[in-house]
Design an enzyme around this catalytic site. Structure first.
Site, PDB file in Angstrom:
ATOM      1  N   SER A 177      15.821  89.192 -31.709  1.00 30.21           N
ATOM      2  CA  SER A 177      14.416  89.448 -31.358  1.00 30.21           C
ATOM      3  C   SER A 177      14.167  90.938 -31.517  1.00 30.21           C
ATOM      4  O   SER A 177      15.110  91.723 -31.604  1.00 30.21           O
ATOM      5  CB  SER A 177      14.147  89.056 -29.912  1.00 30.21           C
ATOM      6  OG  SER A 177      14.602  90.064 -29.030  1.00 30.21           O
ATOM      7  N   ASP A 178      12.911  91.355 -31.553  1.00 33.14           N
ATOM      8  CA  ASP A 178      12.666  92.788 -31.443  1.00 33.14           C
ATOM      9  C   ASP A 178      12.767  93.139 -29.956  1.00 33.14           C
ATOM     10  O   ASP A 178      12.824  92.274 -29.084  1.00 33.14           O
ATOM     11  CB  ASP A 178      11.322  93.205 -32.057  1.00 33.14           C
ATOM     12  CG  ASP A 178      11.346  94.693 -32.438  1.00 33.14           C
ATOM     13  OD1 ASP A 178      12.237  95.421 -31.944  1.00 33.14           O
ATOM     14  OD2 ASP A 178      10.485  95.148 -33.206  1.00 33.14           O
ATOM     15  N   TRP A 179      12.775  94.422 -29.683  1.00 29.73           N
ATOM     16  CA  TRP A 179      13.038  94.919 -28.325  1.00 29.73           C
ATOM     17  C   TRP A 179      12.045  94.312 -27.306  1.00 29.73           C
ATOM     18  O   TRP A 179      10.852  94.612 -27.349  1.00 29.73           O
ATOM     19  CB  TRP A 179      12.918  96.438 -28.305  1.00 29.73           C
ATOM     20  CG  TRP A 179      13.211  97.077 -26.991  1.00 29.73           C
ATOM     21  CD1 TRP A 179      12.453  96.990 -25.846  1.00 29.73           C
ATOM     22  CD2 TRP A 179      14.323  97.905 -26.662  1.00 29.73           C
ATOM     23  NE1 TRP A 179      13.029  97.714 -24.849  1.00 29.73           N
ATOM     24  CE2 TRP A 179      14.189  98.285 -25.328  1.00 29.73           C
ATOM     25  CE3 TRP A 179      15.421  98.361 -27.385  1.00 29.73           C
ATOM     26  CZ2 TRP A 179      15.103  99.119 -24.676  1.00 29.73           C
ATOM     27  CZ3 TRP A 179      16.333  99.195 -26.737  1.00 29.73           C
ATOM     28  CH2 TRP A 179      16.168  99.556 -25.400  1.00 29.73           C
ATOM     29  N   GLY A 180      12.558  93.446 -26.477  1.00 33.19           N
ATOM     30  CA  GLY A 180      11.717  92.869 -25.429  1.00 33.19           C
ATOM     31  C   GLY A 180      10.682  91.882 -25.929  1.00 33.19           C
ATOM     32  O   GLY A 180       9.796  91.466 -25.174  1.00 33.19           O
ATOM     33  N   SER A 181      10.770  91.491 -27.195  1.00 35.76           N
ATOM     34  CA  SER A 181       9.670  90.682 -27.745  1.00 35.76           C
ATOM     35  C   SER A 181       9.657  89.252 -27.189  1.00 35.76           C
ATOM     36  O   SER A 181       8.619  88.584 -27.261  1.00 35.76           O
ATOM     37  CB  SER A 181       9.695  90.679 -29.280  1.00 35.76           C
ATOM     38  OG  SER A 181      10.800  89.960 -29.775  1.00 35.76           O
TER      39      SER A 181
END
Ligand code: NOJ
Length: 767
Positions: A300-304
């Protein structure tokens, strides 16, 4: 128990070696196949030994949370919780851990203290170099030199691997048409064909032939998908695009990266047509894993995953974890959603364990392929780190690609190249004396102040006779600048103008280094004005009043709107942010020791009102756009439609001519196009010959021009070379609105030249 597992793994590795020896004679393909089978077996047997919690742990990625070689975190704080998770085998990967010492310390915990001893995979944003910084990716793309781009990624991989890194979050292959969006600096520009070629070069550069070599690292195609199309160019914003744009413009570089064997993908922060990319089954399972057969893993992207809650798609973090896992996001970067919720979701029957198994298999496979099971410390040799990081060879290559990335936009009366003797030269502009800004954004291991400034580069050539005045500040200078910092770009201080003007008066030539600071583009650096920030435009006009012999050196991470400069300033050089060797590269180009050959990978608009602007647009029903006598046309009442500088544009110190455009049908679906390119000037030079097609009518409307081939050729003065291109179904077809690839008969125009605005054309009929 742990010992047993380790024995198992050791056994598996030995058998792998034995296998390798016995198959030495077999073909490489067969070897790869048997290696793959071997890895599959090992992954399966390891998976059978894992508890559900340990499986979910592999899907959890944490950022470096304390100085790994320092004191243990105190209980209760975030770092302590993560540390406990690490010891329990609930972490599969870490990011932002820098240097062998730290990597080793954390790997030791994973390998020696967890029940199964599964090694961590260490990810890092090696975007354009690790410590030796290459030009920002958009700049490198302006070189159109695929070998040089590949080499740059290869060096970055070797340097990062020597520092303990196994995996880069690059290349970013997002196509973008909006210069307001700060992250255009990280991509390959606006074109899917060029973008695909560059994606392949970068993936191959990072990953090499053998992923288990300690000189290569796993690559990551990001951000899947359509992150480069945020509404109004505002970071993280909504993306709402049609399927035609999705299939024909956004997908191709991702598909090309998959075909090049990229090991990982990263999903994206944005929603795409009202579904967050992170929770999109369509993107991750249907397209990527099913249709394209991608067998690596998606982070995932950061915290997505957690961000699907504020998006209004998930009720809470637990729901977000469920949606992401079902959609095919294999690893959770820093949302803490999988580690907290996924095992329970499986136990409650909301997520099938087979989905978790599939994700874990993908992650373990990449770890096996990297050789981490064979030797978890294979990237952790301090001696090697010292020898490799920052080595001279990397600097030489960084200089090479920096020169190739420069684009000459204007050169009236041959003001350039500068003369090495009898020319009194002043450098004006804060960016001319800046040793940090040229590094650009995404410099996590490179050091502030490590770039050669323009002033230093020029002085190398001319000694101290080069004079300097700051003129105008761009951003608050600080040796402690960090990419998480916000920079004030509305500097109003004009106190340096007087000195700059006085200096300009006494000089033969003024080299004005203006543009954006390296941290004024990149993630979360969207702008509503894409002019020269602060009072730089004012400074330029004031200096011009006293000395018209100005060479404007632009440093920026996105296309800038500079219509005044384009009209008045005789020489303009687009120098982007060129990395560690910036000043040396610029000096070589300004003094003519390197003849510029770069071509724009993204259109430069006249004003922000034209954005999004791109070359591969479509006709309206009223196409005579620039006819002023008629009102009801598709045009602006206050500006022409044409850009300031089009895609593919760039000058040289020599000139080129194109003649004898010929089309030959090899067979019904194979067309050969050839053209004679001549260097008509007086110095040796390189030209990027570009081929565009226009499918004149089709069941879905096609762009007026689409790049379908290019060649970078170097010619001596008066030398001519015939350049040939072959167009096949791959180049002549397109995706329909339902995602089918079609090749339709009909008339095609072919255009060849040194820019997307070339008019040299011919046509053929496809049966
Ligand atoms: C967020 C960015 O969007 C992504 O590209 C990057 O790799 C991660 N942060 C990790 O730094």
């Amino acid at each position: 128990m742990k010992k047993n597992i380790l024995i198992c793994i050791v056994f598996a590795c030995l058998s792998c070696n034995a296998q390798k020896n016995s198959t030495k004679q077999t073909s490489k393909k067969a070897d790869n196949y048997s290696h793959q089978l071997n890895v599959e077996k090992k992954v399966d047997s390891l998976l059978r030994l894992m508890t559900l919690e340990e499986k979910v742990g592999q899907m959890n990625q944490y950022t470096g949370f304390w100085d790994a070689t320092g004191p243990t975190p105190k209980s209760g704080d975030q770092a302590a919780i993560k540390y406990e998770h690490l010891k329990k085998g609930l972490v599969g990967s870490m990011l932002n851990v820098k240097g062998v010492n730290q990597v080793k310390a954390l790997q030791k915990i994973a390998v020696e203290e967890t029940r199964l001893g599964i090694p961590l995979i260490f990810g890092f944003d090696v975007i354009h170099g690790y410590k030796t910084i290459s030009p920002v990716p958009l700049a490198e793309s302006a070189s159109w030199d695929l070998e040089a781009i590949k080499k740059s990624a290869q060096n970055a991989a070797e340097e990062a691997a020597a520092a303990g890194i196994n995996w880069t979050f690059a290349p970013m292959v997002d196509i973008s048409r909006d210069a307001r969006w700060g992250r255009v600096m990280e991509g390959a520009g606006e074109d899917p064909y060029l973008g695909s070629k560059i994606a392949i070069a970068r993936v191959k550069g990072f990953q090499g032939e053998d992923l288990s070599s300690p000189k290569t690292i796993a690559a990551c195609a990001k951000h899947f998908a359509a992150y480069g199309f945020p509404e109004a160019g505002r970071e993280y914003n909504t993306v709402d695009i049609g399927t035609s744009t999705l299939y024909n413009i956004v997908f191709p570089p991702f598909k090309a990266a998959t075909e090049a064997g990229v090991k990982t993908f990263m999903n994206a922060f944005n929603i795409l047509n009202n579904i967050p990319a992170t929770g999109s089954k369509f993107l991750q399972r249907d397209i990527l894993k099913e249709e394209w057969g991608f067998n690596g893993f998606i982070v995932s992207d950061w915290g997505s995953i957690g961000e699907m809650v504020p998006h209004g798609y998930a009720e809470n973090n637990k729901h977000a974890a469920e949606l992401a896992a079902k959609a095919g996001s294999d690893m959770d970067m820093e949302s803490n959603a999988y580690v907290k919720e996924l095992a329970n979701l499986v136990k409650e029957g909301k997520v099938e364990e087979s989905l978790v198994d599939d994700a874990v298999k993908r992650i373990l496979t990449v770890k096996f392929e990297l050789g981490l099971f064979e030797d978890p410390y294979r990237y952790c040799n301090e001696k090697n780190e010292k020898q490799v990081v920052g080595k001279q060879e990397f600097q030489n290559d960084a200089l090479d690609i920096a020169k190739k990335s420069i684009v000459l936009l204007k050169n009236e009366n041959n003001l350039l190249p500068l003369k090495k003797e009898h020319q009194n030269i002043a450098v004006i502009g804060a960016l001319g004396n800046d040793k940090t800004s040229p590094l650009g954004n995404w410099v996590l291991a490179g050091e502030n102040g490590s770039a050669v400034s323009v002033l230093e580069g020029l002085k190398e050539y001319k000694g101290n006779s080069i004079t300097y005045a700051e003129g105008a500040k761009v951003a608050i200078p600080s040796s402690k600048l960090h990419f998480t910092q916000e920079l004030d770009i509305n500097e109003t201080d004009t106190s340096g103008f007087a000195d700059a003007i006085a200096l300009a008066k006494q000089s033969d030539i003024v080299v004005m280094v203006l543009g954006e600071h390296g941290l004024q583009s990149g993630e979360a650096r969207s702008r509503t004005n894409i002019d020269l920030p602060g009072v730089q435009q004012e400074l330029l006009e004031e200096v011009y009043k006293v000395n018209k012999n100005i060479v404007l050196v632009l440093t920026n991470g996105r296309p800038l709107a500079i219509p005044w400069a384009s009209e008045h300033i005789p020489a303009i050089v687009e120098a982007w942010q060129l990395g560690t060797q910036s000043g040396n590269a610029i000096a070589q180009v300004l003094y003519g020791d390197y003849n510029p050959s770069g071509k724009l990978p993204m259109t430069f608009p006249r004003g922000v009102g034209q954005v999004p602007i791109f070359y591969n647009n479509k006709n309206t029903g009223r196409p005579n756009v620039e006819v002023r006598e008629e009102v009801f046309k598709s045009r602006y009442i206050d500006e022409v439609n044409a850009p300031l500088y089009p895609f593919g544009y760039g000058l040289s110190y020599t000139t080129f001519s194109y003649k004898n455009l010929k089309i030959n049908k090899i067979n019904a679906r194979e067309i050969k196009v050839s053209v004679d390119l001549t260097n008509t000037g007086t110095v040796k030079g390189k030209e990027v010959t570009q081929l565009y097609i226009h499918d004149k009518f089709a069941s879905v409307v096609r762009p007026l021009k689409e790049l379908k081939g290019f060649e970078l050729i170097e010619l001596e003065p008066k030398q001519t070379q015939t350049i040939a291109f072959t167009l096949t179904e791959k180049e002549l077809g397109f995706y329909t609105n339902t995602g089918e690839f079609m090749v339709e008969p009909g008339t095609f125009n072919v255009f060849v030249g040194g820019s997307s605005n070339t008019t040299l054309s011919s046509e053929f009929i496809l049966e």
